[in-house]
Design a protein around this motif. Structure first.
Motif, PDB file in Angstrom:
ATOM      1  N   LYS A  56       1.776  -1.712  10.902  1.00 52.43           N
ATOM      2  CA  LYS A  56       0.370  -2.076  11.136  1.00 52.43           C
ATOM      3  C   LYS A  56       0.172  -3.594  11.089  1.00 52.43           C
ATOM      4  O   LYS A  56      -0.417  -4.183  12.000  1.00 52.43           O
ATOM      5  CB  LYS A  56      -0.534  -1.385  10.085  1.00 52.43           C
ATOM      6  CG  LYS A  56      -0.410   0.140  10.096  1.00 52.43           C
ATOM      7  CD  LYS A  56      -1.313   0.802   9.087  1.00 52.43           C
ATOM      8  CE  LYS A  56      -1.036   0.428   7.634  1.00 52.43           C
ATOM      9  NZ  LYS A  56       0.317   0.796   7.140  1.00 52.43           N
ATOM     10  N   SER A  57       0.682  -4.209  10.008  1.00 53.91           N
ATOM     11  CA  SER A  57       0.541  -5.678   9.926  1.00 53.91           C
ATOM     12  C   SER A  57       1.342  -6.354  11.024  1.00 53.91           C
ATOM     13  O   SER A  57       0.921  -7.374  11.577  1.00 53.91           O
ATOM     14  CB  SER A  57       1.015  -6.184   8.566  1.00 53.91           C
ATOM     15  OG  SER A  57       0.154  -5.719   7.554  1.00 53.91           O
ATOM     16  N   THR A  58       2.477  -5.758  11.348  1.00 52.25           N
ATOM     17  CA  THR A  58       3.281  -6.319  12.437  1.00 52.25           C
ATOM     18  C   THR A  58       2.465  -6.358  13.720  1.00 52.25           C
ATOM     19  O   THR A  58       2.432  -7.372  14.418  1.00 52.25           O
ATOM     20  CB  THR A  58       4.557  -5.473  12.633  1.00 52.25           C
ATOM     21  OG1 THR A  58       5.256  -5.434  11.395  1.00 52.25           O
ATOM     22  CG2 THR A  58       5.447  -6.059  13.716  1.00 52.25           C
TER      23      THR A  58
ATOM     24  N   LEU B  44      -8.966  -6.575  11.210  1.00 54.52           N
ATOM     25  CA  LEU B  44      -9.087  -6.649   9.762  1.00 54.52           C
ATOM     26  C   LEU B  44      -7.943  -5.871   9.141  1.00 54.52           C
ATOM     27  O   LEU B  44      -7.908  -4.647   9.210  1.00 54.52           O
ATOM     28  CB  LEU B  44     -10.422  -6.062   9.290  1.00 54.52           C
ATOM     29  CG  LEU B  44     -11.708  -6.547   9.977  1.00 54.52           C
ATOM     30  CD1 LEU B  44     -12.935  -5.971   9.271  1.00 54.52           C
ATOM     31  CD2 LEU B  44     -11.790  -8.056   9.974  1.00 54.52           C
ATOM     32  N   ASP B  45      -6.992  -6.604   8.564  1.00 51.54           N
ATOM     33  CA  ASP B  45      -5.827  -5.940   7.991  1.00 51.54           C
ATOM     34  C   ASP B  45      -6.043  -5.671   6.507  1.00 51.54           C
ATOM     35  O   ASP B  45      -5.948  -6.577   5.671  1.00 51.54           O
ATOM     36  CB  ASP B  45      -4.582  -6.818   8.214  1.00 51.54           C
ATOM     37  CG  ASP B  45      -3.286  -6.073   7.878  1.00 51.54           C
ATOM     38  OD1 ASP B  45      -3.359  -4.920   7.405  1.00 51.54           O
ATOM     39  OD2 ASP B  45      -2.201  -6.660   8.094  1.00 51.54           O
ATOM     40  N   GLU B  46      -6.350  -4.435   6.206  1.00 48.45           N
ATOM     41  CA  GLU B  46      -6.599  -4.005   4.823  1.00 48.45           C
ATOM     42  C   GLU B  46      -7.565  -4.909   4.080  1.00 48.45           C
ATOM     43  O   GLU B  46      -7.330  -5.289   2.930  1.00 48.45           O
ATOM     44  CB  GLU B  46      -5.277  -3.911   4.049  1.00 48.45           C
ATOM     45  CG  GLU B  46      -4.395  -2.793   4.594  1.00 48.45           C
ATOM     46  CD  GLU B  46      -3.267  -2.415   3.638  1.00 48.45           C
ATOM     47  OE1 GLU B  46      -3.442  -2.597   2.419  1.00 48.45           O
ATOM     48  OE2 GLU B  46      -2.232  -1.941   4.124  1.00 48.45           O
ATOM     49  N   THR B  47      -8.639  -5.235   4.740  1.00 42.00           N
ATOM     50  CA  THR B  47      -9.639  -6.082   4.093  1.00 42.00           C
ATOM     51  C   THR B  47     -10.256  -5.375   2.891  1.00 42.00           C
ATOM     52  O   THR B  47     -10.723  -6.005   1.957  1.00 42.00           O
ATOM     53  CB  THR B  47     -10.713  -6.469   5.127  1.00 42.00           C
ATOM     54  OG1 THR B  47     -10.059  -7.178   6.175  1.00 42.00           O
ATOM     55  CG2 THR B  47     -11.780  -7.354   4.540  1.00 42.00           C
TER      56      THR B  47
ATOM     57  N   PHE C 269      -6.405 -11.662   7.278  1.00 40.62           N
ATOM     58  CA  PHE C 269      -5.071 -11.375   6.743  1.00 40.62           C
ATOM     59  C   PHE C 269      -5.084 -10.339   5.622  1.00 40.62           C
ATOM     60  O   PHE C 269      -5.991 -10.303   4.802  1.00 40.62           O
ATOM     61  CB  PHE C 269      -4.444 -12.669   6.189  1.00 40.62           C
ATOM     62  CG  PHE C 269      -3.947 -13.610   7.251  1.00 40.62           C
ATOM     63  CD1 PHE C 269      -4.800 -14.145   8.198  1.00 40.62           C
ATOM     64  CD2 PHE C 269      -2.606 -13.981   7.285  1.00 40.62           C
ATOM     65  CE1 PHE C 269      -4.339 -15.026   9.170  1.00 40.62           C
ATOM     66  CE2 PHE C 269      -2.138 -14.870   8.248  1.00 40.62           C
ATOM     67  CZ  PHE C 269      -2.999 -15.383   9.194  1.00 40.62           C
ATOM     68  N   GLN C 270      -4.023  -9.546   5.607  1.00 48.01           N
ATOM     69  CA  GLN C 270      -3.847  -8.613   4.485  1.00 48.01           C
ATOM     70  C   GLN C 270      -3.655  -9.416   3.201  1.00 48.01           C
ATOM     71  O   GLN C 270      -4.191  -9.062   2.155  1.00 48.01           O
ATOM     72  CB  GLN C 270      -2.622  -7.721   4.733  1.00 48.01           C
ATOM     73  CG  GLN C 270      -2.400  -6.688   3.627  1.00 48.01           C
ATOM     74  CD  GLN C 270      -1.261  -5.714   3.944  1.00 48.01           C
ATOM     75  OE1 GLN C 270      -0.620  -5.790   4.983  1.00 48.01           O
ATOM     76  NE2 GLN C 270      -1.008  -4.780   3.034  1.00 48.01           N
ATOM     77  N   TYR C 271      -2.899 -10.488   3.304  1.00 46.14           N
ATOM     78  CA  TYR C 271      -2.708 -11.375   2.153  1.00 46.14           C
ATOM     79  C   TYR C 271      -3.118 -12.796   2.533  1.00 46.14           C
ATOM     80  O   TYR C 271      -2.287 -13.574   3.004  1.00 46.14           O
ATOM     81  CB  TYR C 271      -1.245 -11.370   1.696  1.00 46.14           C
ATOM     82  CG  TYR C 271      -0.727  -9.983   1.382  1.00 46.14           C
ATOM     83  CD1 TYR C 271      -1.159  -9.318   0.231  1.00 46.14           C
ATOM     84  CD2 TYR C 271       0.161  -9.328   2.238  1.00 46.14           C
ATOM     85  CE1 TYR C 271      -0.704  -8.035  -0.061  1.00 46.14           C
ATOM     86  CE2 TYR C 271       0.619  -8.049   1.954  1.00 46.14           C
ATOM     87  CZ  TYR C 271       0.184  -7.402   0.805  1.00 46.14           C
ATOM     88  OH  TYR C 271       0.622  -6.136   0.521  1.00 46.14           O
TER      89      TYR C 271
HETATM   90 MG   LIG Z   1       0.340  -4.233   6.198  1.00 51.30          MG
END
Ligand SMILES: [Mg+2]
Ligand SMILES: Nc1ncnc2c1ncn2[C@@H]1O[C@H](COP(=O)(O)OP(=O)(O)OP(=O)(O)O)[C@@H](O)[C@H]1O
Lengths: 434, 251
Positions: free
Chosen positions: B42-44, B171-174, B86-88
């Protein structure tokens, strides 16, 4: 067994020349004494502990002559961008036409050795003598031995100088050496800020061996800021030595961006108690530059604090050296010392050598030191790019922010922003990805 | 026409193929949720869309507003209107939040051939956006994300989105790391930005977020492919059953 030829001291041949040169008989005696001391210690070599990361071989084996020209055009775009009274030295000699000291008010007096008669020089004599007792500083003796001038600033007791004084030391000529010498004597309770800009005329290649001595009277307040932006193929070796009395505060900052080989050595002797001393700096190096910052802080009395923050960015094959020694005497209880030295390497071939050294003989002290070496993380650049900022601007912003953190230590706000603009300029001119 | 059209997208990271043929069409104003097990890519996918170096597209196409995205650098994609929360989120030492936002905002204006914004005007604009997200002035004066709590960092991402007004927000795991109140706040912030022209790709592990931000479509990403797509009821189903049916053996 064949006798080895006695190795000649580097620059020895120039010393006799220097004596007959500008300062007359008085200097001859001084110079002889300095030469003796220089000969006794010898030129710093690979075995000299305090020079083990910085080699002076190239300087020693170079061919130099004494500078004979004392006028030049001030390279305005190289100096610290400031509008304030200035005192200009060309190849170590005060040039009054280039200086503008009219705006200086009467509480600051400036004396050039060249201007005064031998019998008036006894005061200088004492100063040089006291310097000589300090030991292991061969290049300082060399400076004394080949002196062409020395400039003394005296700030009278209790006077507050509103404007800073900008001292501009210009190197002009090829294959020359010179020895700028500044003496700053700050009276009790006086306040002054001054700047040293060390720059070169375009294409000049020289060896500047600079010495600045300061005496800070009780409760005086001194800001001493230096920009080393010498010509790219030149060498800059400088020693700043400050003796600081009770309750005085000394704020020192050096920005090093120029020269091929440079050493900024700062030695602060905290003679008094309740002294606040900051020896900070930043450096930006590219190509094959070598930038050395060496500091020595000596806490001699109780209850003084010292703070050191150095930050540098090195690209290409640039090399940085940081040596920081803090010595706390047994009498110096309640000393508060802090030292931090950080470097960011932008290339695999850039290098930093770092040597912190704490020597503490008192038991009730607080001293800490630390060092980090890092690189510019891709993740960080990507974060900025993902917000629309192009890669080059992103790098500039991040590196600029990194170095500002050290520049923020500068107490004088105007000078701080001048130094900031020097750094920004450097980043604009030098920072591109290879 | 789709705002974003991803066809047969393959991508490798560090020599490993992580995305193995993604197809996804996002129309203007649509909200798509992507769910899927840890490590499924997913993040990729989000990095590939945002143009992170090291994420190499080996096959397929990405069209954004009809333009080929793959040839654009990350900053160009951002200025075209792609935004990744970003997720992080990364800490940016020494760069003040407000300065960062202004640089980003002006970069976009310049990209579009427009005049840079007046500093005072921009300040007012940012403040109004920050207020909705309950972010103090103090946070904007600090270096971006430095020393921020996990939840504060996530809120800061949404603030950046609100200021930059993208056409596509990823939105990555916001929602992860947000407390209940902050989740509500962030969702309100996101909902406020919903418009006919603004699409969103919301990556999440939790159905809860989708109660606040109602998606038009939900996709399950596993083993580098979209295994199933459906309406928001799919999220509920996943909540109940997990990802067992998408395990390697099942596939
Ligand atoms: Mg991820
Ligand atoms: N630089 C890399 N080199 C090799 N493999 C990588 C690299 N970066 C990520 N991966 C791998 O790619 C896969 C997908 O990672 P990704 O971060 O996209 O997963 P995700 O679906 O976002 O997971 P999560 O739900 O935990 O956030 C993982 O197996 C991960 O280990």
């Amino acid at each position: 067994m064949a006798l080895q030829p006695v190795a000649k001291l580097p620059f020895e041949g120039l010393i006799a020349d220097a004596r007959s040169h500008k300062l007359g008989k008085w200097h001859s005696k001084l110079s002889e004494r300095a030469l003796e001391q220089y000969a006794e210690i010898g030129w710093p070599g690979p075995k000299t502990e305090s020079w083990k990361y910085t080699s002076l071989n190239k300087i020693a084996s170079g061919t130099f002559s004494l500078a004979r020209e004392y006028s030049a055009i001030v390279p305005e775009d190289m100096i610290m961008p400031l509008t304030c009274p200035r005192l200009v030295l060309v190849n170590g000699v005060l040039n009054k036409e280039l200086s503008n000291l009219e705006q200086l008010i009467g509480n600051l007096s400036i004396t050039s050795l060249v201007d005064i008669e031998d019998h008036q020089k006894t005061f200088f004599d004492d100063l040089f003598k006291s310097e000589e007792s300090k030991g292991d500083l061969p290049l300082t003796y060399l400076n004394t031995a080949i002196l062409s001038d020395a400039v003394m600033l005296e700030i009278t007791e209790g006077s507050k100088c509103e404007l800073p004084l900008h001292i501009i030391s210009i190197g002009s000529g090829n294959g020359i050496t010179f020895a700028p010498r500044l003496i700053v004597n700050v009276g009790i309770g006086a306040k002054v800020d001054f700047i040293e800009s060390h720059v070169g005329c375009s294409d000049s290649v020289y060896f500047s061996n600079s010495v600045t001595q300061l005496y800070l009277g009780d409760n005086s307040e001194v800001g001493h800021y230096k920009l080393q932006n010498d010509s790219r193929d030149s060498s800059h070796i400088s020693l700043t030595r400050a003796v600081i009395d009770d309750g005085a505060s000394y704020d020192n900052f050096t920005m090093s961006v120029g020269a091929k080989l440079s050493r900024n050595e700062v030695r602060a002797h905290l003679k008094g108690s309740g002294v606040e001393c900051c020896i900070n700096g930043a450096y930006l190096g590219a190509a094959d530059q070598h930038i050395d910052n060496t500091t020595f802080i000596e806490h001699q009395a109780e209850g003084s604090s010292s703070r050191e923050v150095f930050k540098g960015v090195l690209d290409d094959t640039a090399r940085g050296v940081f040596q920081g020694k803090i010595l706390v005497h047994p009498e110096a209880q309640k000393t508060d010392g802090y030292q931090m030295n950080r470097a960011m390497l932008l290339s695999d071939k850039a290098e930093i050598d770092s040597k912190p050294e704490l020597e503490i003989y008192a038991d009730d002290v607080r001293c800490s030191h630390g060092a980090t070496v890092g690189e510019l993380e891709d993740e960080l650049i990507f974060y900025l790019c993902a917000r629309g900022i192009d890669r080059e601007s992103a790098r500039r912003m991040l590196i600029g922010a990194y170095i500002s953190d050290a520049i923020d230590e500068v107490k004088n706000i105007d000078i701080r922003s001048s130094i900031q603009s020097v750094a920004e300029n450097w980043l604009k001119q030098n920072l591109y990805e290879k | 026409m789709s705002l974003l059209s991803i066809r047969d997208l393959h991508a490798t990271v560090g020599g490993n193929e992580i995305l193995k043929g993604i197809n996804l069409e996002i129309g203007p104003g649509e909200i798509h949720a992507v769910m899927g097990p840890n490590g499924s890519g997913k993040s990729t996918l989000s990095y590939v869309l945002a143009g992170r170096e090291g994420y190499e597209v080996t096959r397929g196409t990405i069209a954004f507003k009809g333009k080929d995205l793959i040839d654009l650098a990350a900053d160009e994609r951002a200025n075209e209107g792609v935004f990744l929360a970003f997720q992080y989120p990364v800490e940016v030492p020494g760069v003040v939040g407000m300065t960062f936002l202004r640089e980003a905002y002006n970069a976009k204006l310049r990209y579009l051939g427009k005049q840079e914004i007046d500093a005072m005007e921009f300040l007012k604009f940012v403040r109004s956006r920050a207020k909705t997200l309950n972010m103090s002035d103090d946070m904007l004066k600090r270096a971006v994300n430095v020393g921020f709590s996990g939840g504060e960092k996530k809120r800061n991402e949404i603030l950046q989105m609100a200021v930059l007004e993208p056409d596509l927000a990823i939105l990555d795991e916001t929602d992860s790391g947000l407390d209940i109140d902050a989740l509500k706040l962030v969702s309100d912030g996101v909902n406020e930005l919903r418009s006919e022209n603004r699409s969103m790709l919301i990556i999440t592990h939790y159905q809860r977020l989708l109660n606040y931000i109602q998606p038009d479509h939900v996709h399950v990403l596993a083993h580098g492919k979209i295994q199933r797509s459906g309406g928001k009821e799919l999220a509920l189903e996943l909540e109940a059953k997990g990802y067992a049916e998408f395990s390697e053996e099942a596939a």
